[in-house]
Design a protein around this motif. Structure first.
Motif, mmCIF file in Angstrom:
data_model
loop_
_atom_site.group_PDB
_atom_site.id
_atom_site.type_symbol
_atom_site.label_atom_id
_atom_site.label_comp_id
_atom_site.label_asym_id
_atom_site.label_seq_id
_atom_site.Cartn_x
_atom_site.Cartn_y
_atom_site.Cartn_z
ATOM 1 N N ASP A 12 0.834 -1.209 0.000
ATOM 2 C CA ASP A 12 0.000 0.000 0.000
ATOM 3 C C ASP A 12 0.869 1.259 0.000
ATOM 4 N N LYS A 13 1.978 1.200 0.759
ATOM 5 C CA LYS A 13 2.860 2.372 0.859
ATOM 6 C C LYS A 13 3.547 2.647 -0.482
ATOM 7 N N LEU A 15 2.411 1.780 -3.494
ATOM 8 C CA LEU A 15 1.373 2.291 -4.403
ATOM 9 C C LEU A 15 1.093 3.770 -4.092
ATOM 10 N N ASP A 16 1.021 4.074 -2.797
ATOM 11 C CA ASP A 16 0.742 5.442 -2.348
ATOM 12 C C ASP A 16 1.845 6.395 -2.803
ATOM 13 N N ARG B 138 -7.343 12.372 -3.469
ATOM 14 C CA ARG B 138 -5.965 12.013 -3.818
ATOM 15 C C ARG B 138 -5.649 12.344 -5.271
ATOM 16 N N SER B 145 -2.029 11.098 1.548
ATOM 17 C CA SER B 145 -2.882 10.161 2.310
ATOM 18 C C SER B 145 -3.063 10.628 3.742
ATOM 19 N N ARG B 160 -4.709 4.506 2.822
ATOM 20 C CA ARG B 160 -3.946 3.789 1.783
ATOM 21 C C ARG B 160 -4.658 2.505 1.392
ATOM 22 N N GLU B 161 -5.216 1.824 2.410
ATOM 23 C CA GLU B 161 -5.925 0.572 2.156
ATOM 24 C C GLU B 161 -7.175 0.827 1.291
ATOM 25 N N GLN B 163 -7.642 3.313 -0.662
ATOM 26 C CA GLN B 163 -7.172 3.764 -1.968
ATOM 27 C C GLN B 163 -6.836 2.559 -2.845
ATOM 28 N N ARG B 164 -6.097 1.583 -2.261
ATOM 29 C CA ARG B 164 -5.731 0.390 -3.037
ATOM 30 C C ARG B 164 -6.977 -0.363 -3.479
#
Lengths: 379, 178
Positions: A12-13, A15-16, B138, B145, B160-161, B163-164
């Motif tokens: 996730d990090k 991708l972020d 975003r 985030s 983040r979760e 978003q994914r």
């Protein structure tokens, strides 16, 4: 050993981070190159992100942005003025604490008693707005005394304060649109308008002229000399009225005299020739009545003196009066040593440090006043 | 009282300066965020301008220790969008025929652009409201985030979760529709 949740968190990090980089203008490929081990999983997700992002293409118009910025700045200034009106400095002095208030009051009374009351400190201040149709015109003139000794005599005026009398004593301030005048062109009843705008109606009791500098060029020797001022603030106490539906023309008359002993020249206000009841012949900045082969005071509207106006390109180095103000700012200019201060009268775009700017105006002593400026973008 | 009042005035001035300094960077981003929600460019620009005026009006209530000021601006933008959508509910989605056509544009390219916009818009409608807001903040608003988390009262990990999950869903929807 890495748990599933830790792996997911790590993923996730990454991708972020890639989304942040794309938001900043980097390419998808750039991120994939940095994370080759995640390349296959990242690519479709970043493509979906980019597809979503680019489906709504929108670049807000610079003109509309500038219009809204102007509204915002106006609201900000108004809010600060409201606060200033509510809270004159005097209330702070007395308001530190209940214990200190009497002490402060005694000190204030003692100072006032000793030096006399300084209305400038005590009176609420209002900033008057320039308007070509305003109800108040401020003009400067020169009573003939020692002015004939000078080829030119340039006066830099930084601020004008009008003191409104009556129950609601108030100080109205404005910065003149024309900040430099040549008194040698304003002899007798000739007067030059330096500001027009709106001021509250009522009876005014005093007018202060804040002069930052006076220099003269002697006719005989051509030598440039500094003229003495009795004070940085030249005061005239001559009451006048600003009435509803009328335009008041106030002429502030100055004169230069030669002191007997020292032979020094001194500039002082001439109360007898000043006031709202004076006859005058209005001199326009572009009018040169006598061709003395010299440049006139800085014209504030470059459109009015095309022959002296030049175009300059440069980069803004700093906004000198807070980030929210349109001008003045300092900038570098091609072919000019040192930073130049620019006061914009007409402005397209939003100035910010680093922005490229095209300026049209008259450059005098590293200052361009009343410039037409067009902000072209960040360097 | 006096010293406290002076401190208050100084703080207010400091907040005003910060707000003014955010204008240049965030006006465009806020306008894009609003545009992605209402599909009207002119209205989006005007509402972005309103965001800063509203922020100035409410600045006294803004606390530095709460959410970052830029995230607070998006909260104001969100509220203005909600008010706007209440007034013009038909613009909740962006139908092809209501999208503006810019003068001088190739009509074929314009039509294709609108079809793509509609396709993405339909996919966006299938996300949960929270996922949708994360994507908007975003991708269009350009917030980090962490800032989104502060605005939505979630941890940045949770953002983040979401978003994914949102991107995975969008990817599936956009690919299957091709």
């Amino acid at each position: 050993m890495t748990s599933d949740s830790e792996m997911k968190n790590n993923w996730d990090k990454i991708l972020d981070e890639c989304i942040d980089r794309i938001n900043r203008g980097e390419s998808v490929e750039g991120c994939l190159t940095d994370y080759p081990e995640y390349r296959e999983e990242l690519r479709p997700l970043l493509s979906a992100m980019l597809e979503t992002k680019t489906a709504y293409p929108f670049e807000p118009s610079a003109r509309v942005k500038s219009f809204h910025r102007q509204r915002f700045t106006t609201a900000l200034v108004a809010s600060r003025e409201r606060r200033a009106r509510k809270r004159p400095v005097f209330t702070w002095i007395l308001g530190w604490s209940k214990v200190w208030a009497p002490v402060a009051a005694v000190i204030v009374i003692a100072i006032v008693g000793y030096f006399g009351l300084r209305p400038a400190l005590m009176t609420p201040v209002m900033i008057a707005q320039h308007s070509p149709e305003g109800n108040f015109v401020f003009l400067v003139s020169d009573e003939v005394n020692a002015i004939s000794d000078f080829q030119e005599l340039n006066l830099s005026i930084s601020k004008v304060s009008l003191h409104l009398g009556g129950d609601e004593e108030k100080r109205i301030e404005f910065e003149p649109g024309v900040q430099m005048v040549d008194l040698s062109d304003l002899q007798g009843n000739r007067a030059q308008e330096i500001w027009r705008g709106d001021v509250p109606e009522g009876e005014y009791i005093k007018v202060f002229l804040e002069v930052s500098r006076v220099t003269g060029i002697l006719l005989e020797s051509g030598e440039e000399i500094e003229i003495k001022l009795p004070s940085g603030k030249l005061q005239i106490s001559k009451p006048f009225m600003v009435e509803s539906g009328e335009v008041t023309n106030f002429v502030y008359d100055l004169t230069v005299v030669k002191a007997g002993k020292s032979g020094q020249y001194i500039l002082k206000p001439q109360i007898g020739q000043s006031g709202a009841d004076q006859d005058f012949i209005k001199v326009e900045p572009e009018v040169q009545p006598e061709n003395k082969g010299k440049s006139k005071g800085k014209p504030q509207n470059p459109g009015k003196s095309e022959e002296q106006s030049e175009e300059f390109d440069g980069i803004i180095t700093a906004i000198t009066d807070g980030a929210y103000n349109a001008s003045p700012w300092t900038m570098t200019l091609e072919g000019v040593e040192g930073d130049v201060t620019v006061y914009a009268a007409e402005l397209e775009g939003t100035p910010s440090p680093g922005a490229k700017v095209k300026v049209e105006g008259v450059l005098i002593d590293n200052t361009i006043e009343g410039a037409k400026a067009e902000i072209e973008g960040e360097e | 009282m006096g010293a406290e009042e002076k401190k208050e005035v100084d703080e207010q001035r400091e907040k005003e300066n910060r707000l003014a300094s955010l204008y240049d960077e965030y006006f465009d981003k806020i306008a894009r965020y609003i545009y992605a929600r209402i599909g009207d460019k002119n209205e989006a620009e005007d509402l972005a301008g309103e965001v800063f005026l509203k922020a100035l009006e409410s600045l006294k209530s803004y606390k530095e220790r709460g959410i970052p000021m830029q995230a607070w601006l998006y909260r104001i933008a969100h509220n203005l969008v909600v008010d706007h959508l209440r007034k013009v509910t038909k613009l909740k989605t962006v139908p092809i025929d209501t999208v503006q056509i810019e003068s001088g544009e190739d009509p074929v390219a314009t039509a294709e652009k609108h079809i793509e916009m509609e396709r993405v818009n339909e996919a966006m409608q299938k996300l949960t409201p929270e996922q949708r807001e994360v994507v908007r903040l975003r991708f269009f608003g350009g917030l980090s985030s962490k800032e989104v988390g502060a605005m939505l009262s979630k941890s940045d990990g949770a953002v983040r979760e979401m978003q994914r999950a949102a991107i995975e869903k969008l990817r599936g929807l956009l690919t299957s529709e091709c």
